[in-house]
Design a protein around this motif. Sequence first.
Motif, PDB file in Angstrom:
ATOM      1  N   SER A  57     -12.577 -10.570  11.049  1.00 53.09           N
ATOM      2  CA  SER A  57     -12.757  -9.975   9.726  1.00 53.09           C
ATOM      3  C   SER A  57     -14.235  -9.715   9.507  1.00 53.09           C
ATOM      4  CB  SER A  57     -12.228 -10.925   8.641  1.00 53.09           C
ATOM      5  OG  SER A  57     -12.532 -10.391   7.375  1.00 53.09           O
ATOM      6  N   ARG A  58     -14.509  -8.691   8.685  1.00 44.97           N
ATOM      7  CA  ARG A  58     -15.906  -8.399   8.335  1.00 44.97           C
ATOM      8  C   ARG A  58     -16.399  -9.379   7.287  1.00 44.97           C
ATOM      9  NH1 ARG A  58     -14.459  -2.687   6.134  1.00 44.97           N
ATOM     10  NH2 ARG A  58     -12.893  -4.060   5.283  1.00 44.97           N
TER      11      ARG A  58
ATOM     12  N   MET B 161       7.969  -0.974  10.609  1.00 42.04           N
ATOM     13  CA  MET B 161       8.949  -1.784   9.876  1.00 42.04           C
ATOM     14  C   MET B 161       9.751  -2.655  10.839  1.00 42.04           C
ATOM     15  SD  MET B 161       8.543  -1.266   6.629  1.00 42.04           S
ATOM     16  CE  MET B 161      10.045  -1.750   5.794  1.00 42.04           C
TER      17      MET B 161
ATOM     18  N   THR C 265      -5.685   1.596   8.692  1.00 44.69           N
ATOM     19  CA  THR C 265      -6.426   1.590   7.424  1.00 44.69           C
ATOM     20  C   THR C 265      -7.860   2.080   7.606  1.00 44.69           C
ATOM     21  OG1 THR C 265      -5.085  -0.247   6.671  1.00 44.69           O
ATOM     22  CG2 THR C 265      -7.126   0.104   5.490  1.00 44.69           C
TER      23      THR C 265
ATOM     24  N   VAL D  97      -0.147  -7.492   6.266  1.00 44.88           N
ATOM     25  CA  VAL D  97       0.476  -7.641   7.584  1.00 44.88           C
ATOM     26  C   VAL D  97      -0.284  -8.705   8.387  1.00 44.88           C
ATOM     27  CG1 VAL D  97       1.099  -6.464   9.735  1.00 44.88           C
ATOM     28  CG2 VAL D  97       1.285  -5.245   7.565  1.00 44.88           C
TER      29      VAL D  97
ATOM     30  N   HIS E 249       0.839  -1.206   0.000  1.00 42.89           N
ATOM     31  CA  HIS E 249       0.000   0.000   0.000  1.00 42.89           C
ATOM     32  C   HIS E 249       0.870   1.249   0.000  1.00 42.89           C
ATOM     33  CE1 HIS E 249      -4.106  -1.441   0.287  1.00 42.89           C
ATOM     34  NE2 HIS E 249      -3.607  -2.454   0.943  1.00 42.89           N
TER      35      HIS E 249
ATOM     36  N   LYS F 238     -12.729 -14.171   3.953  1.00 48.61           N
ATOM     37  CA  LYS F 238     -11.405 -13.888   4.530  1.00 48.61           C
ATOM     38  C   LYS F 238     -11.218 -14.666   5.835  1.00 48.61           C
ATOM     39  CE  LYS F 238     -10.988  -9.162   2.776  1.00 48.61           C
ATOM     40  NZ  LYS F 238     -10.953  -7.768   3.200  1.00 48.61           N
TER      41      LYS F 238
ATOM     42  N   SER G 201       0.462  -0.817  14.124  1.00 41.83           N
ATOM     43  CA  SER G 201       1.407  -0.420  13.070  1.00 41.83           C
ATOM     44  C   SER G 201       0.698   0.196  11.870  1.00 41.83           C
ATOM     45  CB  SER G 201       2.223  -1.627  12.598  1.00 41.83           C
ATOM     46  OG  SER G 201       1.422  -2.442  11.781  1.00 41.83           O
TER      47      SER G 201
HETATM   48  N1  LIG Z   1       4.097   0.731  10.256  1.00 48.32           N
HETATM   49  C1  LIG Z   1       4.595  -0.011   9.265  1.00 48.32           C
HETATM   50  O1  LIG Z   1       5.783  -0.239   9.165  1.00 48.32           O
HETATM   51  C2  LIG Z   1       3.661  -0.612   8.274  1.00 48.32           C
HETATM   52  C3  LIG Z   1       4.098  -1.598   7.404  1.00 48.32           C
HETATM   53  C4  LIG Z   1       3.165  -2.193   6.553  1.00 48.32           C
HETATM   54  C5  LIG Z   1       1.844  -1.746   6.571  1.00 48.32           C
HETATM   55  N2  LIG Z   1       1.492  -0.730   7.418  1.00 48.32           N
HETATM   56  C6  LIG Z   1       0.112  -0.236   7.494  1.00 48.32           C
HETATM   57  O2  LIG Z   1      -0.689  -1.272   8.045  1.00 48.32           O
HETATM   58  C7  LIG Z   1      -1.997  -1.200   7.519  1.00 48.32           C
HETATM   59  C8  LIG Z   1      -2.383  -2.562   6.994  1.00 48.32           C
HETATM   60  O3  LIG Z   1      -1.848  -2.750   5.743  1.00 48.32           O
HETATM   61  P1  LIG Z   1      -2.097  -4.096   4.970  1.00 48.32           P
HETATM   62  O4  LIG Z   1      -1.560  -3.898   3.614  1.00 48.32           O
HETATM   63  O5  LIG Z   1      -1.606  -5.204   5.775  1.00 48.32           O
HETATM   64  O6  LIG Z   1      -3.673  -4.262   4.941  1.00 48.32           O
HETATM   65  P2  LIG Z   1      -4.892  -3.414   4.338  1.00 48.32           P
HETATM   66  O7  LIG Z   1      -5.151  -3.844   2.964  1.00 48.32           O
HETATM   67  O8  LIG Z   1      -4.677  -1.975   4.585  1.00 48.32           O
HETATM   68  O9  LIG Z   1      -6.123  -3.926   5.192  1.00 48.32           O
HETATM   69  C9  LIG Z   1      -6.086  -4.414   6.491  1.00 48.32           C
HETATM   70  C10 LIG Z   1      -7.481  -4.787   6.942  1.00 48.32           C
HETATM   71  O10 LIG Z   1      -8.162  -3.617   7.330  1.00 48.32           O
HETATM   72  C11 LIG Z   1      -9.536  -3.921   7.385  1.00 48.32           C
HETATM   73  N3  LIG Z   1     -10.251  -2.698   7.005  1.00 48.32           N
HETATM   74  C12 LIG Z   1      -9.963  -1.897   5.978  1.00 48.32           C
HETATM   75  N4  LIG Z   1     -10.801  -0.837   5.983  1.00 48.32           N
HETATM   76  C13 LIG Z   1     -11.614  -1.008   7.046  1.00 48.32           C
HETATM   77  C14 LIG Z   1     -12.703  -0.270   7.596  1.00 48.32           C
HETATM   78  N5  LIG Z   1     -13.095   0.876   7.058  1.00 48.32           N
HETATM   79  N6  LIG Z   1     -13.323  -0.760   8.680  1.00 48.32           N
HETATM   80  C15 LIG Z   1     -12.915  -1.898   9.242  1.00 48.32           C
HETATM   81  N7  LIG Z   1     -11.886  -2.625   8.765  1.00 48.32           N
HETATM   82  C16 LIG Z   1     -11.249  -2.184   7.692  1.00 48.32           C
HETATM   83  C17 LIG Z   1      -9.777  -5.087   6.447  1.00 48.32           C
HETATM   84  O11 LIG Z   1     -10.190  -6.162   7.250  1.00 48.32           O
HETATM   85  P3  LIG Z   1     -11.403  -7.134   6.926  1.00 48.32           P
HETATM   86  O12 LIG Z   1     -11.944  -6.767   5.563  1.00 48.32           O
HETATM   87  O13 LIG Z   1     -10.765  -8.458   6.986  1.00 48.32           O
HETATM   88  O14 LIG Z   1     -12.348  -6.886   8.007  1.00 48.32           O
HETATM   89  C18 LIG Z   1      -8.387  -5.389   5.891  1.00 48.32           C
HETATM   90  O15 LIG Z   1      -8.163  -6.773   5.766  1.00 48.32           O
HETATM   91  C19 LIG Z   1      -1.973  -0.098   6.453  1.00 48.32           C
HETATM   92  O16 LIG Z   1      -2.534   1.069   7.033  1.00 48.32           O
HETATM   93  C20 LIG Z   1      -0.500   0.077   6.152  1.00 48.32           C
HETATM   94  O17 LIG Z   1      -0.218   1.398   5.738  1.00 48.32           O
HETATM   95  C21 LIG Z   1       2.367  -0.179   8.267  1.00 48.32           C
END
Ligand SMILES: NC(=O)c1ccc[n+]([C@@H]2O[C@H](COP(=O)([O-])OP(=O)(O)OC[C@H]3O[C@@H](n4cnc5c(N)ncnc54)[C@H](OP(=O)(O)O)[C@@H]3O)[C@@H](O)[C@H]2O)c1
Length: 323
Positions: A187-188, A270, A246, A168, A44, A192, A243
Amino acid sequence: MLAATAVRLDADDPLSGLRVGDHPDPEPREGWTTVRLRAASLNHHDLWSLRGVGLSAERLPMVLGCDGAGIDEDGNEVVVHAVVGDPDFRGDETLDPRRSLLSERYDGTLADRVQVPRRNLVPKPAELTFEEAACLPTAWLTAYRMLFTQAGARPGSTVLVQGAGGGVATALVALGRAAGVRMWVTSRDEAKRARSLELGADQAFESGARLPERVDAVMETVGAATWEHSLKSLTQGGTIVVSGATGGHQAVTDLRRVFFLQLRVLGSTMGTRDELERLVRLMAATGLRPVVDSVLPLEDAADGFRRLAGGDVFGKVVLTRPA
Ligand SMILES: NC(=O)c1ccc[n+]([C@@H]2O[C@H](COP(=O)([O-])OP(=O)(O)OC[C@H]3O[C@@H](n4cnc5c(N)ncnc54)[C@H](OP(=O)(O)O)[C@@H]3O)[C@@H](O)[C@H]2O)c1
């Protein structure tokens, strides 16, 4: 060389600023080395960059991509660590205030070649393919640090992962399972939840559902949408590691619960090069492999970005280059 670059930033239509085409080779830099990439994977982060988050217009054109694996100048197979720190900084590079991720300040991995500081190379074990290795440096490393370094999850403990489908989240479930941790997910989406159980989750719940018992730790990447449930799900002295956000970053916290139950709230971003090296060794030793949603040649990067932006991926989108 061929590269997928951000040439324009657009908050509403990120894919309009993506160009897949010719880009100058990396310039040699003191203490840095060039890797010929064989595979890279999307995050992302790449979409956020195209929206102008973490990437400013004066740095364009910028080669996108944080994750990559390939062959170094001496012919070794390597995985590329994406965190580039100040060479004078000592200690955990994720705490270096001047750190950046590949594709923020320096060109990234969606290309024929990438240049990185020499210390950013991690040996790729023969057991892992380039495609598999290229999935690890961002989502999987983030999951590794959240689970083992920050939460200190131990075999037999119970950990809840919110939002089962994310990159993640899927990595967390698989890593926890491999380490003997009881992994619960929410999960919703029913499909999944089913995929998470196949990946090794012990139980899968609808988002917000009451759990059969409180858990030792919660892994949060969803944020506001699940935060209250995460706090309510923790046992006394439990740990919540966050971390990502979303589903929104402004969350309401009942502080009485935090102090009375002595909860620990930890941010995580990270991981270090050493954590990446340990993660790679863990994968080789256990036979655990990242979930790959799709593999495409780099020429078709735009199709990969559309898949990611569409939100239907389960696992990583990988882009390859020929040997
Ligand atoms: N800090 C870091 O180093 C780091 C590294 C990597 C990623 N990240 C961050 O971690 C987050 C996750 O990234 P990802 O790529 O693993 O997954 P993602 O595609 O952003 O989605 C994670 C989960 O969020 C849920 N979701 C999304 N929108 C939602 C909403 N409006 N209401 C409720 N649930 C919602 C969904 O769960 P369900 O549909 O299963 O319910 C989805 O499976 C991102 O924000 C990314 O920027 C941070």
